[in-house]
Structure formats: structure tokens, C-alpha cells
Design a protein around this motif. Structure first.
Motif, PDB file in Angstrom:
ATOM      1  N   ALA A 135      12.391  53.392  22.297  1.00  0.00           N
ATOM      2  CA  ALA A 135      11.046  53.421  20.585  1.00  0.00           C
ATOM      3  C   ALA A 135      10.704  55.139  20.266  1.00  0.00           C
ATOM      4  O   ALA A 135      10.266  54.673  21.953  1.00  0.00           O
ATOM      5  N   ASP A 136      10.490  55.272  19.342  1.00  0.00           N
ATOM      6  CA  ASP A 136      10.039  56.647  18.417  1.00  0.00           C
ATOM      7  C   ASP A 136       8.783  55.464  18.170  1.00  0.00           C
ATOM      8  O   ASP A 136       9.133  55.447  16.985  1.00  0.00           O
ATOM      9  N   VAL A 137       7.834  56.260  18.965  1.00  0.00           N
ATOM     10  CA  VAL A 137       6.451  55.665  18.364  1.00  0.00           C
ATOM     11  C   VAL A 137       5.519  57.391  17.981  1.00  0.00           C
ATOM     12  O   VAL A 137       5.229  57.767  18.489  1.00  0.00           O
ATOM     13  N   ILE A 138       4.948  56.655  17.134  1.00  0.00           N
ATOM     14  CA  ILE A 138       3.704  56.826  16.892  1.00  0.00           C
ATOM     15  C   ILE A 138       2.371  56.488  16.969  1.00  0.00           C
ATOM     16  O   ILE A 138       2.305  55.598  16.332  1.00  0.00           O
ATOM     17  N   LEU A 139       1.610  57.522  17.845  1.00  0.00           N
ATOM     18  CA  LEU A 139       0.483  56.686  18.435  1.00  0.00           C
ATOM     19  C   LEU A 139      -0.656  56.879  17.076  1.00  0.00           C
ATOM     20  O   LEU A 139      -0.652  58.341  17.270  1.00  0.00           O
ATOM     21  N   ASN A 140      -1.819  56.592  16.746  1.00  0.00           N
ATOM     22  CA  ASN A 140      -3.066  56.721  16.484  1.00  0.00           C
ATOM     23  C   ASN A 140      -3.694  56.902  17.584  1.00  0.00           C
ATOM     24  O   ASN A 140      -4.493  55.922  17.706  1.00  0.00           O
ATOM     25  N   VAL A 141      -4.377  58.032  17.893  1.00  0.00           N
ATOM     26  CA  VAL A 141      -5.376  58.270  19.318  1.00  0.00           C
ATOM     27  C   VAL A 141      -6.493  59.126  18.201  1.00  0.00           C
ATOM     28  O   VAL A 141      -5.974  60.143  18.144  1.00  0.00           O
ATOM     29  N   GLY A 142      -7.198  58.414  18.866  1.00  0.00           N
ATOM     30  CA  GLY A 142      -8.474  58.931  17.685  1.00  0.00           C
ATOM     31  C   GLY A 142      -8.249  59.014  16.508  1.00  0.00           C
ATOM     32  O   GLY A 142      -8.722  60.443  15.813  1.00  0.00           O
ATOM     33  N   GLY A 143      -7.490  59.013  14.970  1.00  0.00           N
ATOM     34  CA  GLY A 143      -7.635  59.652  14.437  1.00  0.00           C
ATOM     35  C   GLY A 143      -6.248  60.934  14.130  1.00  0.00           C
ATOM     36  O   GLY A 143      -6.234  61.093  13.113  1.00  0.00           O
ATOM     37  N   ARG A 144      -5.743  60.931  15.386  1.00  0.00           N
ATOM     38  CA  ARG A 144      -4.455  61.895  15.912  1.00  0.00           C
ATOM     39  C   ARG A 144      -3.011  61.561  15.609  1.00  0.00           C
ATOM     40  O   ARG A 144      -3.660  60.537  16.607  1.00  0.00           O
ATOM     41  N   PHE A 145      -2.665  61.294  14.903  1.00  0.00           N
ATOM     42  CA  PHE A 145      -0.929  61.015  15.217  1.00  0.00           C
ATOM     43  C   PHE A 145      -0.192  61.659  16.023  1.00  0.00           C
ATOM     44  O   PHE A 145      -0.454  63.385  15.856  1.00  0.00           O
ATOM     45  N   ARG A 146       0.330  61.262  17.275  1.00  0.00           N
ATOM     46  CA  ARG A 146       1.310  61.789  17.945  1.00  0.00           C
ATOM     47  C   ARG A 146       2.683  61.471  18.576  1.00  0.00           C
ATOM     48  O   ARG A 146       2.378  60.233  18.708  1.00  0.00           O
ATOM     49  N   GLY A 147       3.172  62.021  18.197  1.00  0.00           N
ATOM     50  CA  GLY A 147       4.572  60.899  18.889  1.00  0.00           C
ATOM     51  C   GLY A 147       4.671  60.781  20.348  1.00  0.00           C
ATOM     52  O   GLY A 147       4.894  61.942  21.027  1.00  0.00           O
ATOM     53  N   SER A 148       6.046  59.812  20.637  1.00  0.00           N
ATOM     54  CA  SER A 148       5.994  59.790  21.828  1.00  0.00           C
ATOM     55  C   SER A 148       7.206  58.700  21.841  1.00  0.00           C
ATOM     56  O   SER A 148       7.461  58.047  21.393  1.00  0.00           O
ATOM     57  N   ALA A 149       7.803  58.732  22.978  1.00  0.00           N
ATOM     58  CA  ALA A 149       9.218  57.560  23.061  1.00  0.00           C
ATOM     59  C   ALA A 149       8.760  57.090  24.380  1.00  0.00           C
ATOM     60  O   ALA A 149       8.348  57.176  25.120  1.00  0.00           O
ATOM     61  N   TYR A 150       9.220  55.427  23.963  1.00  0.00           N
ATOM     62  CA  TYR A 150       9.226  54.832  25.461  1.00  0.00           C
ATOM     63  C   TYR A 150      10.667  54.521  25.171  1.00  0.00           C
ATOM     64  O   TYR A 150      11.288  53.340  24.576  1.00  0.00           O
ATOM     65  N   TRP A 151      10.478  53.486  26.945  1.00  0.00           N
ATOM     66  CA  TRP A 151      11.607  52.780  27.423  1.00  0.00           C
ATOM     67  C   TRP A 151      11.175  51.964  27.839  1.00  0.00           C
ATOM     68  O   TRP A 151      10.120  51.511  28.311  1.00  0.00           O
ATOM     69  N   GLY A 152      11.549  50.184  27.926  1.00  0.00           N
ATOM     70  CA  GLY A 152      12.038  49.351  28.246  1.00  0.00           C
ATOM     71  C   GLY A 152      12.412  48.795  30.308  1.00  0.00           C
ATOM     72  O   GLY A 152      12.230  50.357  30.403  1.00  0.00           O
ATOM     73  N   GLN A 153      12.150  48.221  30.674  1.00  0.00           N
ATOM     74  CA  GLN A 153      12.818  48.431  32.083  1.00  0.00           C
ATOM     75  C   GLN A 153      13.399  48.123  32.610  1.00  0.00           C
ATOM     76  O   GLN A 153      14.061  47.898  33.107  1.00  0.00           O
ATOM     77  N   GLY A 154      14.717  47.626  31.093  1.00  0.00           N
ATOM     78  CA  GLY A 154      15.850  47.535  31.304  1.00  0.00           C
ATOM     79  C   GLY A 154      15.693  45.700  31.693  1.00  0.00           C
ATOM     80  O   GLY A 154      15.322  45.032  32.264  1.00  0.00           O
ATOM     81  N   THR A 155      17.128  45.493  31.535  1.00  0.00           N
ATOM     82  CA  THR A 155      17.911  43.907  31.423  1.00  0.00           C
ATOM     83  C   THR A 155      19.686  44.134  31.713  1.00  0.00           C
ATOM     84  O   THR A 155      20.011  44.411  31.412  1.00  0.00           O
ATOM     85  N   GLN A 156      19.712  43.084  32.701  1.00  0.00           N
ATOM     86  CA  GLN A 156      21.039  43.267  33.450  1.00  0.00           C
ATOM     87  C   GLN A 156      21.957  42.479  32.483  1.00  0.00           C
ATOM     88  O   GLN A 156      21.850  41.254  32.309  1.00  0.00           O
ATOM     89  N   VAL A 157      23.289  43.232  32.403  1.00  0.00           N
ATOM     90  CA  VAL A 157      24.061  42.444  31.542  1.00  0.00           C
ATOM     91  C   VAL A 157      25.384  42.125  32.078  1.00  0.00           C
ATOM     92  O   VAL A 157      26.066  43.913  32.458  1.00  0.00           O
ATOM     93  N   ILE A 158      25.556  41.390  32.809  1.00  0.00           N
ATOM     94  CA  ILE A 158      26.998  41.822  33.734  1.00  0.00           C
ATOM     95  C   ILE A 158      28.319  40.260  32.940  1.00  0.00           C
ATOM     96  O   ILE A 158      28.056  38.935  32.851  1.00  0.00           O
TER      97      ILE A 158
END
Length: 123
Positions: A97-120
Motif C-alpha cells: 500500500a502507498d500510504v500518506i501519513l499525518n505526522v504532527g500535521g505534516r504529510f509524508r508518503g510511505s510504502a508498506y508491505w504485508g508479511q505474505g500469504t502462501q498460495v499453493i
């Protein structure tokens, strides 16, 4: 901080279907694009599908017509419905996910990843 948690992976026979989900949690954030990537053993991680906040989607050629990505913005959740699964779809599936964080009134973008799920996909 934002956390992404995937669920729904597992073992399925060729031709079968599976739906994986990913939910983002945290505080003071909003989400732009979300997506699913996968990584098979010995291979590089590749994009499977992506979806913007307005619902525009894109897919890897290998999954077009078989996979559908969707999202519920109210639940901060993205889904990947996988139909007509093939053995070559076997991989660990990661959401991002490309996320916009509100840090003390300031906005910054960051990317987050999940831990993964196995599909077989196997008979």
C-alpha cells in the motif's frame, strides 16, 4: 505506523479458486494505491495486480481474465480473487500500500508491505 495483514492463502487444486485479503491498520493515515505482488521460489517478486484509490486497476498479463483485484476503502482492505488457478500461480503473495501519513500535521508518503500469504496450486 501502518501494518498490513494478509489472509486467505492455502492449498487449492488446479482450476480452483481462492480469495486473499489484506487489511491495513494504524492511525492518521490514508491509502492511495494498493496492490498484490507474488514471489515464487527462485524467482523475483513480480506485480500481480494494482488498484488506485479511485478503483482503476491493472494486471500482469499472466493473470488477466483470471484474477480480479478490488478494495473496500471503508475497511482499508484490498482483495484478490483468483480463479482458474494454475500450478504456476504457486507463490507467496504480498500486498502493498502507498500510504500518506499525518505526522504532527505534516504529510509524508510511505510504502508498506504485508508479511505474505502462501498460495499453493497443486493436485
Amino acid at each position: 505506523q501502518v501494518q498490513l495483514v494478509e489472509s486467505g492463502g492455502g492449498l487449492v487444486q488446479p482450476g480452483g479458486s481462492l480469495r486473499v485479503s489484506c487489511t491495513a491498520s494504524g492511525s492518521d493515515f490514508s491509502i492511495n494505491a494498493m496492490g498484490w505482488h507474488r514471489q515464487a521460489p527462485g524467482k523475483q517478486r513480480e506485480l500481480v495486480a494494482g488498484i488506485t484509490s479511485l478503483g482503476t486497476t491493472n494486471y500482469a498479463d499472466s493473470v488477466k481474465g483470471r484474477f480480479t483485484i478490488s478494495r473496500d476503502n471503508g475497511k482499508n482492505t484490498v482483495y484478490l480473487q483468483m480463479n482458474s488457478l494454475k500450478p504456476e500461480d504457486t507463490a507467496v503473495y504480498y500486498c502493498n500500500a502507498d500510504v500518506i501519513l499525518n505526522v504532527g500535521g505534516r504529510f509524508r508518503g510511505s510504502a508498506y508491505w504485508g508479511q505474505g500469504t502462501q498460495v499453493i496450486v497443486s493436485s
